[in-house]
Design an enzyme around this catalytic site. Structure first.
Site, PDB file in Angstrom:
ATOM      1  N   ALA A  49      19.208 -17.455   4.955  1.00  0.00           N
ATOM      2  CA  ALA A  49      19.760 -16.196   4.440  1.00  0.00           C
ATOM      3  C   ALA A  49      19.226 -15.785   3.054  1.00  0.00           C
ATOM      4  O   ALA A  49      18.751 -14.659   2.885  1.00  0.00           O
ATOM      5  CB  ALA A  49      21.285 -16.273   4.446  1.00  0.00           C
ATOM      6  N   GLN A 197      15.225 -26.424  13.082  1.00  0.00           N
ATOM      7  CA  GLN A 197      15.098 -26.344  11.620  1.00  0.00           C
ATOM      8  C   GLN A 197      15.451 -27.670  10.948  1.00  0.00           C
ATOM      9  O   GLN A 197      14.917 -28.000   9.887  1.00  0.00           O
ATOM     10  CB  GLN A 197      16.017 -25.234  11.058  1.00  0.00           C
ATOM     11  CG  GLN A 197      15.593 -23.820  11.381  1.00  0.00           C
ATOM     12  CD  GLN A 197      16.265 -23.305  12.635  1.00  0.00           C
ATOM     13  OE1 GLN A 197      16.594 -24.075  13.542  1.00  0.00           O
ATOM     14  NE2 GLN A 197      16.477 -22.019  12.713  1.00  0.00           N
ATOM     15  N   ASP A 238      25.265 -17.908   6.469  1.00  0.00           N
ATOM     16  CA  ASP A 238      24.549 -16.640   6.630  1.00  0.00           C
ATOM     17  C   ASP A 238      25.410 -15.450   6.255  1.00  0.00           C
ATOM     18  O   ASP A 238      24.902 -14.434   5.791  1.00  0.00           O
ATOM     19  CB  ASP A 238      24.042 -16.491   8.065  1.00  0.00           C
ATOM     20  CG  ASP A 238      22.842 -17.384   8.259  1.00  0.00           C
ATOM     21  OD1 ASP A 238      23.028 -18.582   8.542  1.00  0.00           O
ATOM     22  OD2 ASP A 238      21.713 -16.910   8.044  1.00  0.00           O
TER      23      ASP A 238
END
Ligand code: MRU
Length: 349
Positions: A49, A197, A238
């Site tokens: 983010a 990730q 986020d």
């Protein structure tokens, strides 16, 4: 010391490390126009983010440089179009919209400026957002490190590190700050399907930092907690709504439920640019649905039968009641979040 250069502005170009290629290749891409930056956000060359927010601001600054008009009204119309293109890339991370709104507000504030000066001012604002994010990460680290002690075994999900920000990271920034103080931590990184990730990015940057890291698949967290191998969880965010509900990478909600069951503290670390006070609860957060390919394939290798039905929501929402504390650059909020979060967010945000 963080030596990772996730995103930079150089000679009126934007340079990003291509996160799709990590950890096997360390490749830096150069972007000269905003459409290419929007594409880099959408295809996850850059992700996380806060890093998306910085990329969005730099994208708008690049877009501004490419506008050839004479009046403010014409210029502003084109800036709005640039922002629309960037806003359409990824719907969940608050920071993206926070950044494009801030760039538009700068235009409106300086209506009277000659267009060339205004372009310079937008470039300056994008760099300001970059530097503020670095500083926010540093402060999140300072505010969060107190929660971690020598010998802790910490689970994290996805990547909320240097690769997800312009600085040292949020969740991982806290762990780096604790490490810097001489505390030895062991970090478990969930691999984080479908885009991996955790396995690719979190493992890479923790190793680079010289910290102990063990990768586990997403379905192992409950077992590890049951075995007493994990005593704390920290993740990024986020979007955080006014009541503390937190959208983060798909799978975070499950980790939070497991942590609650095992009485393990569950921390969220994020800059205030991720907090969206206009949304009351997580029910209002738009959840990005990504391509089926990310589920049917692992690193270009097909793993499912042809034509099988697939879902791919990229984020989920962890209800505030499962969160022990939210760590920001302006301090730490605990329940009741409705009351305590708002005091941390700058009034003009
Ligand atoms: O899809 P991604 O990789 O952009 O998702 C990233 C996350 O969910 C992170 O945990 C979040 O953005 C916080 S990054 C400091």
């Amino acid at each position: 010391m963080n030596t990772i250069r996730t995103i930079e502005w150089k000679d009126d170009k934007v340079i990003m490390i291509d996160q799709r290629k990590l950890p096997l290749q360390e490749v830096y891409n150069t972007y000269e126009d905003y459409k290419a930056v929007a594409d880099a956000i959408k295809t996850m060359v850059i992700r996380g983010a806060p890093a998306i927010g910085v990329a969005a601001a730099m994208g708008v600054a690049l877009g501004a440089l490419g506008i050839a008009v004479k009046t403010f009204d014409e210029f502003y119309k084109k800036i709005v179009k640039v922002c629309e293109t960037i806003d359409a890339t990824r719907p969940t991370a608050s920071n993206l919209f926070w950044a494009t709104e801030r760039m538009k507000a700068i235009c409106l504030l300086h209506k009277e400026m000659p267009i060339n000066k205004l372009k310079e001012r937008l470039k300056e604002e994008a760099l300001k957002i970059y530097h503020e994010d670095r500083e926010a990460c540093r402060k999140i680290g300072e505010n969060g490190k107190l929660f971690f002690k020598n010998g802790d075994n910490v689970l994290t999900h996805c990547n909320a590190g240097a690769l997800a920000t312009a600085g040292i990271g949020t969740a991982l920034g806290v762990l780096y700050a604790a490490d810097e103080e001489g505390k030895t931590l062991h970090v478990y990184a969930d691999e984080t399907r479908p885009m991996l990730q955790g396995a690719r990015l979190t493992a890479w940057e923790l190793q680079k930092h010289g910290m102990h890291v063990t990768v586990i698949t997403d379905n192992m967290a409950g077992y590890m907690m049951r075995e007493g191998k994990i005593n704390k969880v920290i993740v990024g965010a986020d979007r955080i709504t006014a009541n503390g509900d937190t959208a983060n990478k798909i799978g975070t909600f499950g980790v939070a439920v497991l942590a609650k069951y095992h009485n393990i503290p569950f921390y969220v670390a994020a800059p205030t640019s991720t907090i969206d006070l206009k949304k009351k609860s997580g029910l209002e957060i738009p959840i990005e649905e990504r391509s089926e390919n990310e589920v049917t394939h692992i690193l270009q290798h097909q793993i499912t039968p042809d034509y099988v039905n697939v879902r791919n929501p990229a984020f989920d929402v962890t209800p505030a009641e499962l969160i022990t504390a939210i760590i920001t650059e302006n301090g730490v909020a605990e329940a009741p979040f409705e009351k305590n979060l708002a005091t941390l967010v700058p009034k003009n945000a």
